[in-house]
Design a protein around this motif. Structure first.
Motif, PDB file in Angstrom:
ATOM      1  N   ARG A   1       0.823  -1.204   0.000  1.00 29.03           N
ATOM      2  CA  ARG A   1       0.000   0.000   0.000  1.00 29.03           C
ATOM      3  C   ARG A   1       0.864   1.264   0.000  1.00 29.03           C
ATOM      4  N   ARG A   2       2.038   1.181   0.631  1.00 25.86           N
ATOM      5  CA  ARG A   2       2.947   2.324   0.713  1.00 25.86           C
ATOM      6  C   ARG A   2       4.383   1.848   0.520  1.00 25.86           C
ATOM      7  N   LEU A   3       5.260   2.773   0.129  1.00 27.93           N
ATOM      8  CA  LEU A   3       6.678   2.477  -0.036  1.00 27.93           C
ATOM      9  C   LEU A   3       7.517   3.410   0.833  1.00 27.93           C
ATOM     10  N   LEU A   4       8.534   2.841   1.457  1.00 30.47           N
ATOM     11  CA  LEU A   4       9.549   3.629   2.153  1.00 30.47           C
ATOM     12  C   LEU A   4      10.892   3.288   1.502  1.00 30.47           C
ATOM     13  N   VAL A   5      11.475   4.266   0.817  1.00 28.81           N
ATOM     14  CA  VAL A   5      12.710   4.058   0.067  1.00 28.81           C
ATOM     15  C   VAL A   5      13.899   4.550   0.892  1.00 28.81           C
TER      16      VAL A   5
ATOM     17  N   VAL B   1      16.668  12.398  -3.597  1.00 30.01           N
ATOM     18  CA  VAL B   1      15.242  12.422  -3.908  1.00 30.01           C
ATOM     19  C   VAL B   1      14.589  13.472  -3.013  1.00 30.01           C
ATOM     20  N   PRO B   2      14.014  14.537  -3.573  1.00 26.59           N
ATOM     21  CA  PRO B   2      13.393  15.587  -2.760  1.00 26.59           C
ATOM     22  C   PRO B   2      12.191  15.062  -1.979  1.00 26.59           C
ATOM     23  N   ALA B   3      12.019  15.594  -0.782  1.00 24.71           N
ATOM     24  CA  ALA B   3      10.902  15.190   0.074  1.00 24.71           C
ATOM     25  C   ALA B   3      10.650  16.276   1.112  1.00 24.71           C
ATOM     26  N   ASP B   4       9.480  16.201   1.763  1.00 24.84           N
ATOM     27  CA  ASP B   4       9.190  17.150   2.835  1.00 24.84           C
ATOM     28  C   ASP B   4       9.905  16.699   4.112  1.00 24.84           C
ATOM     29  N   PRO B   5       9.815  17.463   5.202  1.00 26.64           N
ATOM     30  CA  PRO B   5      10.557  17.116   6.421  1.00 26.64           C
ATOM     31  C   PRO B   5      10.242  15.741   6.997  1.00 26.64           C
ATOM     32  N   MET B   6       9.077  15.184   6.654  1.00 31.98           N
ATOM     33  CA  MET B   6       8.720  13.853   7.147  1.00 31.98           C
ATOM     34  C   MET B   6       9.141  12.748   6.168  1.00 31.98           C
TER      35      MET B   6
ATOM     36  N   ALA C   1       6.972  13.664  -3.853  1.00 31.12           N
ATOM     37  CA  ALA C   1       5.945  14.215  -4.730  1.00 31.12           C
ATOM     38  C   ALA C   1       4.987  13.147  -5.239  1.00 31.12           C
ATOM     39  N   VAL C   2       5.352  11.877  -5.090  1.00 30.99           N
ATOM     40  CA  VAL C   2       4.475  10.780  -5.506  1.00 30.99           C
ATOM     41  C   VAL C   2       3.688  10.303  -4.294  1.00 30.99           C
ATOM     42  N   GLU C   3       2.384  10.410  -4.359  1.00 32.14           N
ATOM     43  CA  GLU C   3       1.531  10.025  -3.248  1.00 32.14           C
ATOM     44  C   GLU C   3       1.776   8.568  -2.869  1.00 32.14           C
ATOM     45  N   GLY C   4       2.064   8.357  -1.570  1.00 32.28           N
ATOM     46  CA  GLY C   4       2.271   7.005  -1.084  1.00 32.28           C
ATOM     47  C   GLY C   4       3.719   6.563  -1.001  1.00 32.28           C
ATOM     48  N   VAL C   5       4.640   7.438  -1.418  1.00 31.56           N
ATOM     49  CA  VAL C   5       6.064   7.095  -1.405  1.00 31.56           C
ATOM     50  C   VAL C   5       6.817   8.037  -0.469  1.00 31.56           C
ATOM     51  N   TRP C   6       7.561   7.448   0.464  1.00 33.10           N
ATOM     52  CA  TRP C   6       8.402   8.204   1.392  1.00 33.10           C
ATOM     53  C   TRP C   6       9.858   7.810   1.188  1.00 33.10           C
ATOM     54  N   VAL C   7      10.760   8.702   1.563  1.00 33.31           N
ATOM     55  CA  VAL C   7      12.194   8.421   1.499  1.00 33.31           C
ATOM     56  C   VAL C   7      12.833   8.806   2.830  1.00 33.31           C
ATOM     57  N   ALA C   8      13.948   8.140   3.152  1.00 36.16           N
ATOM     58  CA  ALA C   8      14.672   8.471   4.380  1.00 36.16           C
ATOM     59  C   ALA C   8      16.118   8.032   4.240  1.00 36.16           C
ATOM     60  N   GLY C   9      16.994   8.687   4.991  1.00 34.15           N
ATOM     61  CA  GLY C   9      18.411   8.345   4.947  1.00 34.15           C
ATOM     62  C   GLY C   9      19.132   9.071   3.835  1.00 34.15           C
ATOM     63  N   ASN C  10      20.263   8.523   3.400  1.00 33.18           N
ATOM     64  CA  ASN C  10      21.120   9.204   2.424  1.00 33.18           C
ATOM     65  C   ASN C  10      20.490   9.376   1.058  1.00 33.18           C
ATOM     66  N   VAL C  11      19.483   8.577   0.700  1.00 34.19           N
ATOM     67  CA  VAL C  11      18.829   8.772  -0.593  1.00 34.19           C
ATOM     68  C   VAL C  11      18.092  10.107  -0.624  1.00 34.19           C
ATOM     69  N   ALA C  12      17.740  10.618   0.556  1.00 37.32           N
ATOM     70  CA  ALA C  12      17.054  11.906   0.668  1.00 37.32           C
ATOM     71  C   ALA C  12      17.962  13.002   1.218  1.00 37.32           C
TER      72      ALA C  12
ATOM     73  N   LEU D   1      12.708   6.443  11.306  1.00 37.72           N
ATOM     74  CA  LEU D   1      11.650   6.413  12.320  1.00 37.72           C
ATOM     75  C   LEU D   1      10.597   7.481  12.038  1.00 37.72           C
ATOM     76  N   LYS D   2      11.052   8.678  11.688  1.00 39.14           N
ATOM     77  CA  LYS D   2      10.121   9.778  11.428  1.00 39.14           C
ATOM     78  C   LYS D   2       9.225   9.471  10.228  1.00 39.14           C
ATOM     79  N   ALA D   3       9.830   8.957   9.160  1.00 38.77           N
ATOM     80  CA  ALA D   3       9.047   8.612   7.978  1.00 38.77           C
ATOM     81  C   ALA D   3       8.055   7.491   8.289  1.00 38.77           C
ATOM     82  N   ALA D   4       8.473   6.528   9.084  1.00 36.23           N
ATOM     83  CA  ALA D   4       7.588   5.412   9.449  1.00 36.23           C
ATOM     84  C   ALA D   4       6.356   5.913  10.191  1.00 36.23           C
ATOM     85  N   ALA D   5       6.551   6.862  11.100  1.00 41.80           N
ATOM     86  CA  ALA D   5       5.422   7.422  11.835  1.00 41.80           C
ATOM     87  C   ALA D   5       4.453   8.131  10.892  1.00 41.80           C
TER      88      ALA D   5
END
Length: 292
Positions: A103-107, A246-251, A255-266, A280-284
């Motif tokens: 349902r969601r992706l965390l990259v 990969v650009p993302a907001d602070p959480m 820009a793609v609904e349902g996709v989050w990034v965290a760590g060095n890729v962001a 952890l922040k993205a997971a929340a």
């Protein structure tokens, strides 16, 4: 039928495992897909990671996997080759032809350090060839160190390394460098090689150095997101692109609904402990998004 997860975490480093742990504790069905190619694999230990100082990188990942698995997270070894939208979720394709849906992706795939094309750098990478004094400075303190100018941060690097050793040489490597501290000795000329003896110049000069520091070009591992239309951006300093991300907001929301990034890729400059916090922040944020 393909089993669907709440979240697929792509990348099993500090950010990915931290995110997987939080999501599993939130009773989410989580799959971590990991290629087994961590950026810090050549390093002897992870540093400045509170509570895990001096832990070998592989051991830290084993601990993280065991913790996440203890709450029900699942793991799959493999390389993600493509991602695409499927209904309200996503299909994640792996090398070899298998796929998973979520349902969601965390990259959290991190980045690749692209070394300058100088013989000897790749062979010594993570041992006698370094890039970050906060990661390795203590271990090479008081040793003769050379900074090879390969990017716009060379003078900054050279000055920073003087915090750990009084014997720092900046090799200009035919690049213009800004004014620098008198603590740093400057050597002109093109660098043609690095080995256990020292730094070799085009004119035949060899300057004895035990350790060498270079600026790499950091490239986000994100090509598999092309199928979603999610592109990387360039991180620019003093008019030069030093990294992609990969650009993302602070959480961590992209820009793609349902996709989050965290760590060095962001965040190319993030240390391991910062990457873990971002996971952890993205997971929340993902958990709340699923609830809503």
């Amino acid at each position: 039928m393909t089993e669907q997860y709440d979240v697929i975490v792509i990348g099993g480093g500090a950010a990915g495992l931290s995110g997987a742990l939080a999501l599993a504790r939130a009773r989410r069905r989580v799959l971590v897909v990991d290629s087994g190619q961590p950026r810090n694999a050549p390093a002897a230990a992870v540093h400045s990671y509170l509570g895990r100082e001096n832990t070998p990188p592989g051991q830290l990942l084993e601990i993280g996997r065991a913790e996440a698995r203890g709450y029900g997270a699942q793991f799959a070894d493999g390389v993600v080759t493509n991602t695409r939208r499927e209904g309200d979720g996503f299909q994640v394709e792996l090398a070899g032809g298998t796929s998973r849906t979520a349902r969601r992706l965390l990259v959290t795939t991190g980045l690749t350090d692209e070394l300058p094309d100088i013989p000897g750098l790749a062979e010594g990478w993570g041992r006698r060839v370094l890039h970050c004094p906060y990661c390795h400075g203590w271990e090479v303190r008081d040793r003769p160190l050379g900074v090879i100018a390969t990017g716009v941060l060379a003078a900054h690097q050279a000055l920073l390394w003087t915090q750990w050793t009084d014997d720092v040489v900046l090799f200009t490597n035919h690049r213009e460098t800004q004014d620098i501290s008198p603590k740093v000795r400057v050597v002109e000329g093109e660098v043609v090689g690095v080995d256990d003896v020292g730094v070799h110049l085009r004119d035949g000069t060899v300057v004895a150095r035990e350790v060498v520091a270079v600026q790499t070009r950091m490239a986000a591992r994100a090509g598999f997101l092309d199928g979603l239309g999610l592109e990387t951006a360039g991180l620019e300093m003093h008019g030069e692109v030093i990294a992609t991300y990969v650009p993302a907001d602070p959480m961590g929301k992209t820009a793609v609904e349902g996709v989050w990034v965290a760590g060095n890729v962001a965040d190319p400059m993030a240390h391991a402990i910062v990457a873990a916090g971002a996971g952890l922040k993205a997971a929340a944020a993902i958990n709340m998004d699923l609830l809503e």
